[in-house]
Design a protein around this motif. Structure first.
Motif, PDB file in Angstrom:
ATOM      1  N   MET A   1       0.846  -1.202   0.000  1.00 39.20           N
ATOM      2  CA  MET A   1       0.000   0.000   0.000  1.00 39.20           C
ATOM      3  C   MET A   1       0.880   1.251   0.000  1.00 39.20           C
ATOM      4  SD  MET A   1      -2.630   1.342   2.915  1.00 39.20           S
ATOM      5  CE  MET A   1      -1.364   2.186   3.804  1.00 39.20           C
ATOM      6  N   MET A   2       0.503   2.217  -0.846  1.00 39.48           N
ATOM      7  CA  MET A   2       1.237   3.488  -0.879  1.00 39.48           C
ATOM      8  C   MET A   2       0.849   4.323   0.334  1.00 39.48           C
ATOM      9  SD  MET A   2       3.001   3.721  -3.832  1.00 39.48           S
ATOM     10  CE  MET A   2       2.984   5.351  -4.587  1.00 39.48           C
ATOM     11  N   LYS A   3       1.833   4.871   0.995  1.00 39.27           N
ATOM     12  CA  LYS A   3       1.581   5.603   2.234  1.00 39.27           C
ATOM     13  C   LYS A   3       1.845   7.100   2.066  1.00 39.27           C
ATOM     14  CE  LYS A   3       2.811   3.416   6.186  1.00 39.27           C
ATOM     15  NZ  LYS A   3       3.679   2.715   7.171  1.00 39.27           N
ATOM     16  N   THR A   4       1.433   7.842   3.095  1.00 47.96           N
ATOM     17  CA  THR A   4       1.757   9.264   3.194  1.00 47.96           C
ATOM     18  C   THR A   4       2.914   9.423   4.175  1.00 47.96           C
ATOM     19  OG1 THR A   4      -0.521   9.951   2.744  1.00 47.96           O
ATOM     20  CG2 THR A   4       0.866  11.522   3.926  1.00 47.96           C
ATOM     21  N   LEU A   5       3.875  10.292   3.834  1.00 47.18           N
ATOM     22  CA  LEU A   5       4.962  10.623   4.757  1.00 47.18           C
ATOM     23  C   LEU A   5       4.707  12.022   5.299  1.00 47.18           C
ATOM     24  CD1 LEU A   5       7.706   9.899   6.053  1.00 47.18           C
ATOM     25  CD2 LEU A   5       8.806  10.969   4.067  1.00 47.18           C
ATOM     26  N   VAL A   6       4.470  12.102   6.597  1.00 47.63           N
ATOM     27  CA  VAL A   6       4.236  13.384   7.262  1.00 47.63           C
ATOM     28  C   VAL A   6       5.588  13.903   7.746  1.00 47.63           C
ATOM     29  CG1 VAL A   6       3.064  14.555   9.164  1.00 47.63           C
ATOM     30  CG2 VAL A   6       1.935  12.648   7.976  1.00 47.63           C
ATOM     31  N   ALA A  31       3.245   4.216  11.108  1.00 47.33           N
ATOM     32  CA  ALA A  31       1.879   3.861  11.492  1.00 47.33           C
ATOM     33  C   ALA A  31       1.263   3.059  10.344  1.00 47.33           C
ATOM     34  CB  ALA A  31       1.071   5.118  11.801  1.00 47.33           C
ATOM     35  N   LYS A  32      -0.015   2.726  10.470  1.00 46.80           N
ATOM     36  CA  LYS A  32      -0.630   1.845   9.463  1.00 46.80           C
ATOM     37  C   LYS A  32      -0.699   2.510   8.082  1.00 46.80           C
ATOM     38  CE  LYS A  32      -4.822  -0.911   8.704  1.00 46.80           C
ATOM     39  NZ  LYS A  32      -5.782  -0.032   8.022  1.00 46.80           N
ATOM     40  N   ASN A  33      -1.216   3.747   8.042  1.00 43.52           N
ATOM     41  CA  ASN A  33      -1.453   4.397   6.751  1.00 43.52           C
ATOM     42  C   ASN A  33      -0.507   5.550   6.446  1.00 43.52           C
ATOM     43  OD1 ASN A  33      -3.799   2.805   6.075  1.00 43.52           O
ATOM     44  ND2 ASN A  33      -4.839   3.906   7.722  1.00 43.52           N
ATOM     45  N   PHE A  34       0.285   5.922   7.434  1.00 46.02           N
ATOM     46  CA  PHE A  34       1.226   7.021   7.215  1.00 46.02           C
ATOM     47  C   PHE A  34       2.443   6.823   8.116  1.00 46.02           C
ATOM     48  CE2 PHE A  34      -1.619   8.299  10.623  1.00 46.02           C
ATOM     49  CZ  PHE A  34      -0.764   8.802  11.586  1.00 46.02           C
ATOM     50  N   ASP A  35       3.546   7.455   7.732  1.00 52.97           N
ATOM     51  CA  ASP A  35       4.743   7.496   8.574  1.00 52.97           C
ATOM     52  C   ASP A  35       5.008   8.949   8.945  1.00 52.97           C
ATOM     53  OD1 ASP A  35       4.890   4.798   8.029  1.00 52.97           O
ATOM     54  OD2 ASP A  35       6.572   4.977   6.619  1.00 52.97           O
ATOM     55  N   ILE A  36       5.704   9.157  10.057  1.00 54.57           N
ATOM     56  CA  ILE A  36       6.056  10.512  10.476  1.00 54.57           C
ATOM     57  C   ILE A  36       7.574  10.635  10.512  1.00 54.57           C
ATOM     58  CG2 ILE A  36       6.090  12.135  12.412  1.00 54.57           C
ATOM     59  CD1 ILE A  36       3.306  11.558  12.983  1.00 54.57           C
ATOM     60  N   LEU A  37       8.069  11.726   9.933  1.00 52.43           N
ATOM     61  CA  LEU A  37       9.498  12.031   9.951  1.00 52.43           C
ATOM     62  C   LEU A  37       9.697  13.404  10.580  1.00 52.43           C
ATOM     63  CD1 LEU A  37      12.452  11.523   9.068  1.00 52.43           C
ATOM     64  CD2 LEU A  37      11.851  12.520   6.842  1.00 52.43           C
ATOM     65  N   ILE A  38      10.420  13.433  11.709  1.00 53.08           N
ATOM     66  CA  ILE A  38      10.824  14.701  12.316  1.00 53.08           C
ATOM     67  C   ILE A  38      12.227  14.986  11.800  1.00 53.08           C
ATOM     68  CG2 ILE A  38      11.231  15.949  14.472  1.00 53.08           C
ATOM     69  CD1 ILE A  38       8.269  15.133  13.998  1.00 53.08           C
ATOM     70  N   SER A  39      12.340  16.019  10.983  1.00 52.68           N
ATOM     71  CA  SER A  39      13.569  16.223  10.211  1.00 52.68           C
ATOM     72  C   SER A  39      14.640  16.997  10.959  1.00 52.68           C
ATOM     73  CB  SER A  39      13.230  16.984   8.917  1.00 52.68           C
ATOM     74  OG  SER A  39      12.737  18.280   9.231  1.00 52.68           O
ATOM     75  N   ASN A 195      -4.347  24.315  15.989  1.00 56.76           N
ATOM     76  CA  ASN A 195      -5.115  24.348  14.736  1.00 56.76           C
ATOM     77  C   ASN A 195      -4.483  23.459  13.666  1.00 56.76           C
ATOM     78  OD1 ASN A 195      -6.813  26.109  16.015  1.00 56.76           O
ATOM     79  ND2 ASN A 195      -6.107  27.940  14.945  1.00 56.76           N
ATOM     80  N   LEU A 196      -3.153  23.459  13.603  1.00 57.23           N
ATOM     81  CA  LEU A 196      -2.437  22.626  12.636  1.00 57.23           C
ATOM     82  C   LEU A 196      -2.716  21.146  12.893  1.00 57.23           C
ATOM     83  CD1 LEU A 196      -0.206  22.542  10.369  1.00 57.23           C
ATOM     84  CD2 LEU A 196       1.434  22.200  12.239  1.00 57.23           C
ATOM     85  N   ASN A 197      -2.640  20.751  14.148  1.00 58.25           N
ATOM     86  CA  ASN A 197      -2.856  19.341  14.505  1.00 58.25           C
ATOM     87  C   ASN A 197      -4.304  18.920  14.281  1.00 58.25           C
ATOM     88  OD1 ASN A 197      -0.403  17.861  16.294  1.00 58.25           O
ATOM     89  ND2 ASN A 197      -0.209  20.049  16.016  1.00 58.25           N
ATOM     90  N   ASP A 198      -5.261  19.784  14.618  1.00 64.48           N
ATOM     91  CA  ASP A 198      -6.678  19.465  14.373  1.00 64.48           C
ATOM     92  C   ASP A 198      -6.902  19.194  12.887  1.00 64.48           C
ATOM     93  OD1 ASP A 198      -7.268  19.803  17.038  1.00 64.48           O
ATOM     94  OD2 ASP A 198      -8.229  21.767  16.810  1.00 64.48           O
ATOM     95  N   TRP A 199      -6.323  20.061  12.046  1.00 61.93           N
ATOM     96  CA  TRP A 199      -6.485  19.896  10.597  1.00 61.93           C
ATOM     97  C   TRP A 199      -5.821  18.598  10.130  1.00 61.93           C
ATOM     98  CZ3 TRP A 199      -3.416  19.039   6.438  1.00 61.93           C
ATOM     99  CH2 TRP A 199      -4.033  19.137   5.183  1.00 61.93           C
ATOM    100  N   ALA A 200      -4.597  18.363  10.596  1.00 61.83           N
ATOM    101  CA  ALA A 200      -3.825  17.203  10.129  1.00 61.83           C
ATOM    102  C   ALA A 200      -4.474  15.888  10.546  1.00 61.83           C
ATOM    103  CB  ALA A 200      -2.396  17.281  10.665  1.00 61.83           C
ATOM    104  N   ILE A 201      -4.997  15.847  11.764  1.00 70.18           N
ATOM    105  CA  ILE A 201      -5.673  14.630  12.249  1.00 70.18           C
ATOM    106  C   ILE A 201      -6.887  14.331  11.367  1.00 70.18           C
ATOM    107  CG2 ILE A 201      -7.076  13.715  14.147  1.00 70.18           C
ATOM    108  CD1 ILE A 201      -5.034  15.281  16.023  1.00 70.18           C
ATOM    109  N   ALA A 202      -7.692  15.356  11.094  1.00 69.88           N
ATOM    110  CA  ALA A 202      -8.881  15.174  10.235  1.00 69.88           C
ATOM    111  C   ALA A 202      -8.467  14.748   8.824  1.00 69.88           C
ATOM    112  CB  ALA A 202      -9.698  16.453  10.199  1.00 69.88           C
ATOM    113  N   PHE A 203      -7.421  15.368   8.297  1.00 70.77           N
ATOM    114  CA  PHE A 203      -6.951  15.054   6.941  1.00 70.77           C
ATOM    115  C   PHE A 203      -6.491  13.603   6.856  1.00 70.77           C
ATOM    116  CE2 PHE A 203      -3.517  14.694   3.815  1.00 70.77           C
ATOM    117  CZ  PHE A 203      -4.129  15.220   2.672  1.00 70.77           C
ATOM    118  N   LEU A 204      -5.684  13.166   7.807  1.00 75.58           N
ATOM    119  CA  LEU A 204      -5.161  11.800   7.781  1.00 75.58           C
ATOM    120  C   LEU A 204      -6.277  10.769   7.986  1.00 75.58           C
ATOM    121  CD1 LEU A 204      -1.844  12.426   9.717  1.00 75.58           C
ATOM    122  CD2 LEU A 204      -2.039  11.748   7.300  1.00 75.58           C
ATOM    123  N   GLU A 205      -7.259  11.105   8.810  1.00 75.86           N
ATOM    124  CA  GLU A 205      -8.387  10.185   9.003  1.00 75.86           C
ATOM    125  C   GLU A 205      -9.268  10.118   7.760  1.00 75.86           C
ATOM    126  OE1 GLU A 205     -10.093  11.467  12.754  1.00 75.86           O
ATOM    127  OE2 GLU A 205      -8.916   9.946  13.822  1.00 75.86           O
TER     128      GLU A 205
END
Length: 208
Positions: A1-6, A31-39, A195-205
């Protein structure tokens, strides 16, 4: 499955996202549908981190963070979609004039965010800098030369890496402060991050 990289510069900018999805506390988390990278902060750290982790298994890079705004019509805490980002300092000074890396014939200084995602967020252009602007003269020079709406320390580096790897990219930032002589008392970092996190959580879901 193609994932999103946050991708974000600091973990602090994604605090609530980590909590919401109950993620492990690392700088690279799968995570299941996305990965997180703190750069890490800045374009060098960001380019290095993406050089290690960005592969064709990702269908989208979602670059999240806070930003300063040159545009006073954008309220603090607002979210913006940065569709074009410029390496503002990459080039050479020629007396009072500035020659971009493009003028010098050594490459591009402006990158566009390529994606087919519809958001209802304000589309803006940004600059990416090594030195955050806090001096009237430098701010005026930047506005005269590039007329950007936002400023960050990573955005253009993310767009650059995505172009090199042919991966779609969406850069969403929340405005924490206006670009002006530095005055932290006026900043709204907490509001911007929430506000950024609220948006990102909704977007990823929604995506999954």
């Amino acid at each position: 499955m193609m994932k999103t990289l946050v991708v974000a510069a600091t973990k602090a900018e994604l605090t609530f996202l980590y909590q919401h999805f109950n993620l492990d506390d690392g700088d690279f988390v799968e995570a299941k549908n996305f990965d997180i990278l703190i750069s890490g902060v800045g374009m060098v750290a960001t380019a290095f981190a993406l050089g290690k982790h960005l592969t064709s298994k990702y269908k989208l890079v979602l670059n999240l963070g806070i930003a300063g705004s040159f545009d006073r019509t954008i309220e603090l805490g607002s979210l913006v979609n940065i569709t074009e980002d410029t390496f503002a300092e990459l080039g050479a000074e020629d007396g009072e004039n500035f020659l971009t890396i493009t003028d010098l014939g050594f490459g591009e200084n402006t990158y566009k965010a390529k994606n087919s995602i519809k958001t209802n967020l304000l589309k803006v252009t940004g600059v990416t800098v090594n030195r955050v602007s806090g001096n009237d003269k430098n701010i005026r020079n930047l506005i005269d030369r590039l007329n950007p709406q936002t400023e960050s320390m990573e955005g253009a580096a993310v767009l650059y890496a995505c172009q090199k790897e042919h991966v779609d990219c969406l850069q969403i930032r929340s405005i924490s402060n206006y670009v002006e002589p530095r005055n932290r008392d006026k900043w709204q970092i907490g509001l911007a991050i929430k506000n950024l996190n609220d948006w990102a959580i909704a977007f990823l879901e929604d995506m999954n």
